[in-house]
Design an enzyme around this catalytic site. Structure first.
Site, PDB file in Angstrom:
ATOM      1  N   ASP A 179       0.904  -1.145   0.000  1.00 53.57           N
ATOM      2  CA  ASP A 179       0.000   0.000   0.000  1.00 53.57           C
ATOM      3  C   ASP A 179       0.938   1.189   0.000  1.00 53.57           C
ATOM      4  O   ASP A 179       1.561   1.495   1.019  1.00 53.57           O
ATOM      5  CB  ASP A 179      -0.875   0.007   1.265  1.00 53.57           C
ATOM      6  CG  ASP A 179      -1.855   1.171   1.244  1.00 53.57           C
ATOM      7  OD1 ASP A 179      -1.418   2.290   0.903  1.00 53.57           O
ATOM      8  OD2 ASP A 179      -3.042   0.970   1.553  1.00 53.57           O
ATOM      9  N   HIS A 180       1.079   1.848  -1.147  1.00 49.88           N
ATOM     10  CA  HIS A 180       2.177   2.821  -1.247  1.00 49.88           C
ATOM     11  C   HIS A 180       2.002   4.016  -0.298  1.00 49.88           C
ATOM     12  O   HIS A 180       2.958   4.704   0.006  1.00 49.88           O
ATOM     13  CB  HIS A 180       2.433   3.243  -2.699  1.00 49.88           C
ATOM     14  CG  HIS A 180       1.456   4.244  -3.247  1.00 49.88           C
ATOM     15  ND1 HIS A 180       0.234   3.891  -3.743  1.00 49.88           N
ATOM     16  CD2 HIS A 180       1.526   5.586  -3.377  1.00 49.88           C
ATOM     17  CE1 HIS A 180      -0.404   4.976  -4.152  1.00 49.88           C
ATOM     18  NE2 HIS A 180       0.365   6.022  -3.948  1.00 49.88           N
ATOM     19  N   HIS A 242      -5.783   2.779   1.043  1.00 51.05           N
ATOM     20  CA  HIS A 242      -5.012   3.920   1.556  1.00 51.05           C
ATOM     21  C   HIS A 242      -5.730   4.665   2.693  1.00 51.05           C
ATOM     22  O   HIS A 242      -5.141   4.984   3.721  1.00 51.05           O
ATOM     23  CB  HIS A 242      -4.720   4.925   0.438  1.00 51.05           C
ATOM     24  CG  HIS A 242      -4.164   4.301  -0.806  1.00 51.05           C
ATOM     25  ND1 HIS A 242      -3.220   3.307  -0.771  1.00 51.05           N
ATOM     26  CD2 HIS A 242      -4.409   4.527  -2.126  1.00 51.05           C
ATOM     27  CE1 HIS A 242      -2.899   2.962  -2.027  1.00 51.05           C
ATOM     28  NE2 HIS A 242      -3.625   3.675  -2.850  1.00 51.05           N
TER      29      HIS A 242
HETATM   30  O1  LIG Z   1      -3.386   3.635  -5.566  1.00 45.84           O
HETATM   31  C1  LIG Z   1      -3.722   4.634  -6.188  1.00 45.84           C
HETATM   32  O2  LIG Z   1      -3.221   5.810  -5.800  1.00 45.84           O
HETATM   33  C2  LIG Z   1      -3.204   6.910  -6.700  1.00 45.84           C
HETATM   34  C3  LIG Z   1      -2.964   8.147  -5.850  1.00 45.84           C
HETATM   35  O3  LIG Z   1      -1.705   8.031  -5.264  1.00 45.84           O
HETATM   36  P1  LIG Z   1      -0.890   9.335  -4.861  1.00 45.84           P
HETATM   37  O4  LIG Z   1       0.338   8.803  -4.253  1.00 45.84           O
HETATM   38  O5  LIG Z   1      -0.659  10.100  -6.128  1.00 45.84           O
HETATM   39  O6  LIG Z   1      -1.770  10.088  -3.928  1.00 45.84           O
HETATM   40  C4  LIG Z   1      -4.481   7.027  -7.492  1.00 45.84           C
HETATM   41  O7  LIG Z   1      -4.324   8.005  -8.493  1.00 45.84           O
HETATM   42  C5  LIG Z   1      -4.775   5.714  -8.161  1.00 45.84           C
HETATM   43  O8  LIG Z   1      -6.034   5.795  -8.806  1.00 45.84           O
HETATM   44  C6  LIG Z   1      -4.819   4.598  -7.136  1.00 45.84           C
HETATM   45  O9  LIG Z   1      -4.897   3.354  -7.820  1.00 45.84           O
END
Ligand SMILES: O=C1O[C@H](COP(=O)(O)O)[C@@H](O)[C@H](O)[C@H]1O
Ligand code: NDP
Length: 498
Positions: A179-180, A242
């Site tokens: 989960d980045h 997230h």
């Molecule tokens: O996991 C995801 O995250 C992105 C948003 O990530 P961020 O680090 O740019 O806030 C989202 O655009 C994407 O749809 C989703 O799959």
């Protein structure tokens, strides 16, 4: 304990894809340039297209040059890369991959350590795990770890099925579910803010906090991911993972130690304490939206229904707002409001903790209320930092208050270059630290929470879509969700003007 640099082979399934090229190669490069990776590593890319080794290495170099400002070691870095062209469904091809890994093991002295990174569509996850085990790629003298991208399933039953399939080949402690957001510097800072500051922890409960707001807004639309997004929507894409992870970190009890097990166990308790939303209550607690056309940065952008690979009558939500309640002693009665969406006014992720008003206001203002409540703002991105909103005396001969801000900016100090989320998570995996990855129990509890909501939304078409303009902060009903409780969304610009 001294930690030596990782010796490992990283196998990237999906090495010609977007994630590998935009995030994974540059992240591994950064580790190399910083000296976190020395010479005992190799990266093997797997994908179907028949590339020569030279072409693949050139692609890796291009990815580094496009994503890193002034890279210094591109040639020596790319010489650690290898390519295996195969279809992951073809079990016989794993034998050849195994031979390549064994050869690289000897060449780079990687001690049998292997990380299998699945940067591919989720329908391949189970098959790859099965084939890796079946063809003996995981039985080595070192460790074997499996890194899995999101989405982990589509709902609880499909996630369970996938988990069971993967668990035939890898044990829970070998699985690193990415989960980045958990790699973001300020998300990792939530625990430190809470547990390393004597001034916050005593106030961190329903006696002093009135509500918590999490906003994760994006300016981008679905881009070229319409096919994926049509089957996902904002609830599955952002909330199930997230946003619920941020809720868990904000609400958990202090862990007894900073170990993976203890932190996970506290997060799991929060997810267990989330009050389930019954299907009959979805409308009271959750709002969905879909963007229409509009203007962003003076540029006209099309509605979601006109995006590539999107059904012109799509029922998919691109915006979600919700009210979550956590039924435990610490949080009973404190709403956690969350919202996320695409094509909104600003790219911004912020957490705002609103404290309750003081019991009696000596400094005038109507309704016994302070002019400005105390807020703690955790800026996750693009700015990284913390702002504490206080009241102070207005200068001069009066007894009036004026709002003041105490600001800490994490990413504006010269010389601090916050490592990107993927870089930190890949390094954690190389070290064997799974703290910032999601345990199966967290995944399962998160699906249990969102499944009734998605079930209602899928079975009852939204008659009002599109219901927000691109470039806005979402549909009007999202404002009402808070107004009904006597609160308001704290908007980014409003806070900056105060
Ligand atoms: O996991 C995801 O995250 C992105 C948003 O990530 P961020 O680090 O740019 O806030 C989202 O655009 C994407 O749809 C989703 O799959
Ligand atoms: N891109 C992003 O920013 C993000 C992606 N993710 C997740 O990461 C994963 C990968 O996404 P992304 O990189 O965007 O996807 P892409 O579609 O860009 O890449 C897919 C990769 O899989 C390979 N591939 C497809 N089918 C096969 C097959 N049968 N055998 C071998 N290789 C195959 C493709 O190569 P080839 O055609 O040569 O076979 C390609 O390298 C997904 O789970 C996604 O949800 C998560 C967060 C962000």
């Amino acid at each position: 304990m001294t930690y030596t640099t990782p010796k490992t082979i990283v196998v990237i399934f999906g090495a010609t894809g977007d994630l590998a090229n935009r995030k994974l190669f540059p992240s591994i490069y950064n580790l190399y340039e910083k000296g976190e990776l020395k010479d005992e590593f190799a990266v093997v890319g797997v994908a179907r297209r028949p590339l020569t080794l030279d072409v693949f290495r050139q692609n890796v170099k291009d990815s580094i040059e496009e994503n890193i400002p002034v890279p210094q070691k591109v040639d020596e870095f790319s010489s650690h890369f290898y390519y295996h062209s195969s279809n992951v469904n073809d079990r016989t091809s794993y034998k050849e991959l195994k031979d390549l890994l064994d050869e690289l093991d000897s060449k780079y002295q990687t001690e049998g350590n292997r990380i299998f990174y699945l940067a591919m569509a989720p329908e391949f996850f189970g098959t790859i795990a099965e084939n890796l085990k079946g063809e003996g790629l995981t039985s080595t003298s070192g460790y074997s770890r499996l890194v899995i991208e999101k989405p982990f399933g589509h709902n609880l039953p499909s996630a369970q099925q996938l988990n069971e399939q993967i668990r035939q080949a890898f044990s829970e402690d070998q699985i690193y579910r990415i989960d980045h957001y958990l790699g973001k510097e300020m998300v990792q800072n939530i625990e430190v803010i809470r547990f390393a500051n004597a001034i916050f922890e005593p106030l961190w409960n329903n006696r002093y906090i009135s509500n918590i707001q999490i906003t994760s807004s994006e300016v981008l639309g679905v881009e070229d991911r319409g096919g994926y997004y049509e089957n996902s929507g904002a609830l599955r894409d952002m909330v199930q993972n997230h946003i619920l992870q941020m809720v868990a970190l904000l609400a958990m009890e202090p862990p007894i130690k900073l170990t993976t097990e203890e932190i996970r166990s506290e997060k799991i308790k929060v997810l267990r304490a989330l009050r389930p939303i019954d299907e009959s209550e979805v409308h009271d607690y959750f709002v969905r939206g879909q963007y229409g056309d509009g203007q962003i940065n003076n540029k006209q952008v099309p509605s979601y229904r006109k995006e590539q690979n999107v059904d012109p009558k799509s029922n998919t939500e691109t915006f979600v707002a919700g009210k979550l309640l956590i039924d435990n002693f610490r949080w009973a009665g404190v709403p956690f409001y969350i919202r996320t969406g695409k094509r909104m006014k600003a790219k911004s992720t912020k957490i705002i903790v609103q404290f309750k008003d003081i019991p009696m206001n000596l400094y005038m203002k109507k309704d016994n209320q302070l002019q400005n409540p105390n807020l703690l703002v955790i800026h996750i991105q693009p700015d990284e930092g913390i702002t504490l909103h206080l009241n102070a005396k207005r200068v001069g001969q009066n007894t009036q208050t004026t709002p003041v801000h105490l600001d800490y900016c994490n990413n504006c100090i010269d010389g601090i270059n916050t490592p990107a989320a993927y870089e930190k998570l890949i390094y954690d995996c190389m070290k064997g630290d799974a703290t910032n990855f999601t345990h199966w129990d967290e995944v399962a509890l998160s699906w249990s929470f969102v499944d009734p909501i998605s079930h209602v939304w899928e079975s009852q078409a939204a008659t009002n879509f599109p219901n927000y303009s691109a470039g806005s902060m979402g549909p009007a009903d999202s404002e009402k969700l808070l107004e009904n409780d006597g609160f308001q969304w704290w908007s980014v610009s409003e806070l900056e003007n105060k």
